[in-house]
Design an enzyme around this catalytic site. Structure first.
Site, mmCIF file in Angstrom:
data_model
loop_
_atom_site.group_PDB
_atom_site.id
_atom_site.type_symbol
_atom_site.label_atom_id
_atom_site.label_comp_id
_atom_site.label_asym_id
_atom_site.label_seq_id
_atom_site.Cartn_x
_atom_site.Cartn_y
_atom_site.Cartn_z
ATOM 1 N N LEU A 1 -16.861 13.271 -11.688
ATOM 2 C CA LEU A 1 -18.248 13.705 -11.504
ATOM 3 C C LEU A 1 -18.428 15.187 -11.762
ATOM 4 O O LEU A 1 -19.467 15.607 -12.255
ATOM 5 C CB LEU A 1 -18.740 13.319 -10.114
ATOM 6 C CG LEU A 1 -19.288 11.901 -10.081
ATOM 7 C CD1 LEU A 1 -19.723 11.524 -8.678
ATOM 8 C CD2 LEU A 1 -20.474 11.746 -11.030
ATOM 9 N N GLY B 1 -13.070 13.347 -7.358
ATOM 10 C CA GLY B 1 -14.253 14.151 -7.692
ATOM 11 C C GLY B 1 -14.168 14.775 -9.079
ATOM 12 O O GLY B 1 -15.118 15.394 -9.553
ATOM 13 N N ASP C 1 -13.614 9.515 -5.986
ATOM 14 C CA ASP C 1 -12.259 9.593 -5.450
ATOM 15 C C ASP C 1 -11.834 11.071 -5.430
ATOM 16 O O ASP C 1 -12.130 11.779 -4.467
ATOM 17 C CB ASP C 1 -11.390 8.720 -6.370
ATOM 18 C CG ASP C 1 -9.969 8.540 -5.899
ATOM 19 O OD1 ASP C 1 -9.731 8.596 -4.684
ATOM 20 O OD2 ASP C 1 -9.081 8.340 -6.746
ATOM 21 N N ASP D 1 -19.560 4.173 -9.392
ATOM 22 C CA ASP D 1 -19.007 3.115 -8.545
ATOM 23 C C ASP D 1 -18.292 3.698 -7.327
ATOM 24 O O ASP D 1 -18.526 3.284 -6.201
ATOM 25 C CB ASP D 1 -18.066 2.195 -9.359
ATOM 26 C CG ASP D 1 -17.015 2.964 -10.159
ATOM 27 O OD1 ASP D 1 -16.959 4.217 -10.059
ATOM 28 O OD2 ASP D 1 -16.246 2.309 -10.882
ATOM 29 N N LYS E 1 -14.650 7.983 -1.300
ATOM 30 C CA LYS E 1 -13.308 8.052 -0.713
ATOM 31 C C LYS E 1 -13.007 9.529 -0.453
ATOM 32 O O LYS E 1 -12.268 10.170 -1.202
ATOM 33 C CB LYS E 1 -12.325 7.506 -1.755
ATOM 34 C CG LYS E 1 -11.240 6.607 -1.225
ATOM 35 C CD LYS E 1 -10.164 6.402 -2.278
ATOM 36 C CE LYS E 1 -10.352 5.178 -3.123
ATOM 37 N NZ LYS E 1 -9.197 4.984 -4.067
ATOM 38 N N ARG F 1 -13.242 -7.163 -11.665
ATOM 39 C CA ARG F 1 -14.605 -6.614 -11.690
ATOM 40 C C ARG F 1 -15.645 -7.661 -11.277
ATOM 41 O O ARG F 1 -16.717 -7.344 -10.803
ATOM 42 C CB ARG F 1 -14.955 -6.119 -13.100
ATOM 43 C CG ARG F 1 -14.165 -4.904 -13.550
ATOM 44 C CD ARG F 1 -14.836 -4.286 -14.770
ATOM 45 N NE ARG F 1 -13.959 -3.425 -15.538
ATOM 46 C CZ ARG F 1 -13.772 -2.125 -15.300
ATOM 47 N NH1 ARG F 1 -14.387 -1.555 -14.296
ATOM 48 N NH2 ARG F 1 -12.976 -1.406 -16.060
ATOM 49 N N ARG G 1 -16.906 1.952 -17.108
ATOM 50 C CA ARG G 1 -17.462 0.617 -16.995
ATOM 51 C C ARG G 1 -17.832 0.246 -15.563
ATOM 52 O O ARG G 1 -18.654 -0.622 -15.316
ATOM 53 C CB ARG G 1 -16.401 -0.386 -17.476
ATOM 54 C CG ARG G 1 -16.019 -0.184 -18.922
ATOM 55 C CD ARG G 1 -14.905 -1.164 -19.297
ATOM 56 N NE ARG G 1 -14.103 -0.627 -20.359
ATOM 57 C CZ ARG G 1 -13.026 -1.215 -20.841
ATOM 58 N NH1 ARG G 1 -12.631 -2.366 -20.362
ATOM 59 N NH2 ARG G 1 -12.331 -0.652 -21.795
ATOM 60 N N GLY G 2 -17.149 0.854 -14.588
ATOM 61 C CA GLY G 2 -17.170 0.355 -13.210
ATOM 62 C C GLY G 2 -18.527 0.229 -12.548
ATOM 63 O O GLY G 2 -18.702 -0.587 -11.646
#
Ligand code: IMP
Length: 168
Positions: free
Chosen positions: A102, A99, A97, A94, A125, A159, A38-39
């Site tokens: 992704l 990884g 972090d 978004d 990050k 959010r 959702r981010g």
């Protein structure tokens, strides 16, 4: 307590810059924007409005976090609706972090033979990376801190904040 890290004005300016950069890179091509929910919905909504090339949008729902701790497990709760074969994919995230998210998404989408795949993440990050990820477009880098707002949550809250903040 919530401490503001990146103001809504800074975000707006950076999104406009990213929009120009991406528009130049994709001039004359159609972008398929893959929004990881959702981010990323707030960032994607702002980004798509500053893109000049024709852009279509599709969504994936990915879940990898419980509260502040990563479960280490990436689950795809909803897959894309469209066929991406031969198309130019721009993944909108978004924050990157560890990884892990992704890497899983990239492997899955690459198996569907798109013409190209690039990643645009609002935040990065790098200090927390477990698996390397090539990021073509990044809004801002953050330290090893848990950030919320502008689409990012902590247990589904915060959010709605127009800025990015840190819970201290
Ligand atoms: P990764 O798989 O560890 O790279 O995690 C990516 C996902 O974790 C992001 O899409 C976010 O949903 C979540 N995440 C990572 N760091 C933060 C944070 O500081 N605040 C809120 N969500 C985060």
């Amino acid at each position: 307590m919530l401490k503001e890290l990146i103001s809504s004005r800074k975000i707006k300016n950076r999104v406009a810059e990213l929009g120009r950069e991406i528009s130049t890179a994709y001039a004359g091509k159609e972008i398929v924007m893959v929004v990881l929910l959702r981010g990323s919905f707030v960032f994607a909504a702002d980004l798509i409005r500053v893109l000049e090339p024709e852009t279509v949008v599709d969504f994936m729902v990915v879940s990898s976090y419980q509260g502040e701790n990563t479960s280490g497990e990436v689950r795809i709760l909803k897959d894309l609706a469209d066929n991406i074969h031969g198309r130019h994919i721009l993944i909108v995230e978004d924050i990157v972090d560890t990884g892990l998210t992704l890497n899983k998404i990239l492997t899955l989408l690459q198996s569907r033979s798109p013409q190209s795949i690039a990643i645009c993440s609002m935040l990065n990050k790098p200090s927390r990376r477990i698996q390397p990820v090539d990021l073509q477009y990044v809004g801002f880098e953050v330290e090893d801190q848990f950030v919320v707002g502008y689409g990012l949550d902590m247990d589904q809250k915060y959010r709605q904040l127009p800025y990015i903040g840190e819970l201290v």
